[in-house]
Design an enzyme around this catalytic site. Structure first.
Site, PDB file in Angstrom:
ATOM      1  N   HIS A  91       0.393  -7.353   4.354  1.00 43.41           N
ATOM      2  CA  HIS A  91      -0.848  -6.668   3.985  1.00 43.41           C
ATOM      3  C   HIS A  91      -2.066  -7.573   4.131  1.00 43.41           C
ATOM      4  CE1 HIS A  91       0.713  -2.898   1.770  1.00 43.41           C
ATOM      5  NE2 HIS A  91       1.575  -3.283   2.695  1.00 43.41           N
ATOM      6  N   HIS A 254      11.467  -3.311   6.637  1.00 44.11           N
ATOM      7  CA  HIS A 254      12.168  -2.440   5.693  1.00 44.11           C
ATOM      8  C   HIS A 254      13.656  -2.756   5.607  1.00 44.11           C
ATOM      9  CE1 HIS A 254       8.763   0.799   5.818  1.00 44.11           C
ATOM     10  NE2 HIS A 254       8.379  -0.372   5.350  1.00 44.11           N
TER      11      HIS A 254
END
Length: 725
Positions: A91, A254
């Site tokens: 992020h 993920h």
């Protein structure tokens, strides 16, 4: 005195601001960011030198130990902080967008508003707070910007993944960035950035205000994996990622960790910027249960993808293709997916309670990798060839975390990979003796007698150098890519004239190089800049002054094979106020676009002002337009632009409906004197710019004007000369 009566004056920031009164006021403050006045380390501090003294192995050892050192105030999922630090690094870097090169992890801006309080960054404040003891230990040897990315790398390595490498060199900023346009929305998660058939506004990359990428539940929360794939493709492309890199990043990321949606988001308190003083910079305090560990609420989704969430594996694709999926909702009410018919029961460990097991879960955007035809082909190949996934993810992660750093020459440390990558805009290393002062003088003489005009020399050098973006350190004169596609075809570069100028300069280069017997050479990149410097000196001579424009050889010429055409297309200026150029008509005013370009060129308001005045009298407008050429002696480096702009004997009037063109007539006779654009007239209209113009229009200004113009010109010519820093 009543306790309610404060005996002091109001705080300086109270009251109505100029922007409250005049919302459209030109935002010149973005040119004065990163001031030494806000930097506690002082102007003498050199971060690159400080980083070179860092024991990288030691800090990585400390980071590895931190990964499994779970703290009661924010317990680690599955006993490992690795997934949290991957999300933090992702992020940090993931705000980068190619449109203007802004965003990314290069400045440590996740520490400040608005990013520290974005809905997509919920609870990353905890990740940075976990890192504080390590930052405190190593002090200024490592910036927050570098530490956040390094922590992501170490997180991956500590969970069994081999990363591609790490380059340091990201210097911290000390205040929020004011130049980045995150969108016009006034409410978190709004998406007014779309028009037509879901056309995303430039230069934005994220789909909603406050998100890094896309909505994981699908477009506007609609759980449609195929529709979500369209958003994913657009968003990742605007981050410079192709389909293979996109699939690798999503699947690789993920493979680890989980999302958090244990309860209703209404239980979550205010973000860090809105939280009380007692929270000490933390936010999102949750009243749901313990507010942490198994009770944590972050995205509202409650998803764990793999059976080994703290170990690298191919289990993401094994699960994605191994089950058929049906829609369900998280405890917080968010759309997510589980295997049909109760398949996969007890496959997934609980993050905090070893007695509990769960079914695999997926996000809508995960299913996009299976149900979008193009993504599916790549995903299935990775599923069947795990080694290809590992390599693709390592490379894509490295690109994600380094894309905003510019050329490889800026990377620091022992883990910089040796492989040269096309997205790093490679330029050959200097492999020959450089020209000396005597050579420089001889070459300038050759250029000045080659038949090129001052305007041609100056505008070509400017065109070459001014592609630089201080946001992602791309562009600039080094490499001489102005002679290559796509730059040699850009309208702003006047392709026909450019070809003639380059042919002449290549002749000068070839003649010089062929005459050398000691291996000495001059690159075309150096010749282009040197010609601009010669043009400036000639223009000063035309005005009756003798000056010397500094010149530092050492640029090299890139090849077309070293130039990713698509990647360079985003550097094409839609507007260049310094050459009085607008490619089209835009919702943003020409003067705002000028300030934006000046900010990307790292110019201050005075530097921008003096460059405009000089470029106009040097006759450097695109197409040799006379707009703003407020002088009777073009190609003479004078302060005439400012003198004539501020002359009260001239009356200005718009001549176009859009008020983007103006004519200046004699106040007494009505005779036409000048024509100009909004960019020209703003230097007499805007009070701050007029104050600067007055300095250069004064009768004692010529010497200052010359000195300041040469300094600003030299700065632009050397913006990409990281070897000179």
């Amino acid at each position: 005195m009543s306790d309610s009566k404060c005996p002091f004056h109001h705080a300086p920031a109270e009251g109505t601001s100029n922007r409250d009164w005049w919302p459209n006021q030109l935002r010149l403050e973005i040119l004065h960011q990163r001031s030494a006045l806000s930097n506690p380390l002082g102007e003498e501090f050199n971060y690159a030198e400080a980083f070179k003294s860092l024991d990288l192995a030691a800090i990585k050892q400390d980071l590895t130990a931190l990964m499994t050192d779970s703290q009661d105030w924010w317990p680690a999922d599955f006993g490992h902080y690795g997934p949290l630090f991957i999300r933090m690094a992702w992020h940090s870097a993931g705000t980068y967008r190619t449109g203007d090169g802004r965003g990314g992890g290069g400045t440590g801006n996740q520490r400040f508003a608005p990013l520290n309080s974005w809905p997509d960054n919920v609870n990353l404040d905890k990740a940075r707070r976990l890192l504080w003891p390590i930052k405190q230990k190593y002090g200024q040897k490592i910036s927050w910007a570098d530490l956040m990315i390094l922590a992501g790398n170490v997180a991956l390595e500590s969970m069994g993944f081999k990363t591609f490498g790490f380059g340091g060199g990201r210097a911290d900023i000390w205040e929020p960035e004011q130049d980045i346009y995150w969108g016009a929305e006034k409410t978190w998660l709004d998406d007014n950035r779309y028009s037509g058939d879901r056309d995303l506004e430039n230069p934005l990359a994220a789909v909603q205000m406050g998100l890094i990428y896309v909505n994981p539940e699908g477009p506007n929360g609609n759980p449609d994996p195929v529709a979500a794939a369209k958003d994913i493709r657009e968003t990742f492309a605007r981050m410079a990622m192709d389909d293979e890199e996109t699939v690798a990043l999503i699947a690789g990321g993920h493979t680890f960790g989980k999302t958090h949606g244990a309860g209703d988001a209404a239980n979550v308190g205010p973000e860090p910027e809105a939280a009380g003083l007692e929270e000490q910079g933390l936010g999102w305090r949750s009243s749901y249960g313990s507010g942490k560990a198994g009770d944590a609420i972050t995205s509202g989704l409650e998803v764990t993808w793999t059976e080994t969430p703290t170990q690298w594996s191919n289990n993401f694709f094994e699960n994605l293709f191994g089950y058929e999926w049906e829609l369900t909702k998280s405890p917080a009410g968010a759309h997510q997916w589980v295997p049909k018919g109760g398949a996969g029961a007890d496959k997934i460990p609980d993050a905090h309670d070893p007695s509990k097991r769960h079914v695999p879960t997926m996000l809508t955007t995960d299913l996009s990798l299976r149900f979008d035809p193009a993504y599916e082909k790549i995903s299935r190949r990775f599923y069947e060839n795990p080694d290809q996934l590992a390599d693709a993810f390592a490379r894509a992660w490295f690109k994600l975390t380094h894309r905003d750093m510019g050329p490889r020459a800026r990377y620091l440390g022992p883990e910089v990979p040796a492989e040269e990558l096309i997205w790093q805009d490679p330029i050959p290393a200097v492999d020959h003796p450089l020209i000396n002062d005597q050579d420089i003088s001889a070459l300038k003489s050759k250029i000045l007698t080659s038949g090129l005009s001052v305007a041609q020399m100056v505008s070509t050098a400017w065109a070459s150098a001014s592609t630089f973006r201080g946001s992602d350190m791309r562009g600039g004169a080094n490499g001489a890519r102005i002679r290559l596609a796509p730059q040699n075809e850009w309208e702003v570069n006047q392709p026909d004239q450019l070809a003639q100028v380059l042919k002449t300069l290549e002749g000068v280069q070839a003649e010089f190089n062929s005459a050398q017997s000691d291996g000495k050479k001059v690159s075309l990149a150096d010749i282009i800049v040197l010609a601009g410097c010669a043009g400036v000196e000639k223009a000063a001579q035309n005005a009756g002054h003798t000056i010397k424009v500094p010149f530092s050889p050492g640029r090299m010429d890139a090849s077309q094979e070293q130039t990713d055409i698509e990647a360079f297309e985003v550097l094409e200026p839609i507007a260049d106020g310094f050459r009085n150029y607008m490619k089209g008509k835009y919702a943003v005013s020409p003067e705002e676009l000028l300030v934006d370009r000046a900010q990307l060129l790292t110019l201050t308001a005075p530097e921008m002002t003096v460059l405009i005045g000089g470029m106009r009298v040097l006759n450097a407008n695109v197409g040799q337009s006379k707009h703003g050429v407020f002088t009777q002696r073009p190609e003479s480096l004078t302060n005439d632009f400012f003198v004539n702009l501020l002359d009260m004997g001239t009356v200005w009037k718009a001549t176009s409906k859009e008020e983007d063109l103006f004519e200046g007539r004699d106040r007494v006779t009505g005779d036409l004197k000048w024509t100009g654009t909004r960019i020209d007239l703003v230097f007499g209209s805007n009070s701050q710019l007029r104050a600067l113009a007055e300095v250069y229009a004064s009768s004692d200004a010529q010497e200052r004007f010359l000195k300041d113009f040469v300094a600003a010109w030299t700065k632009v010519m050397n913006l990409d000369r990281f070897d000179l820093a």
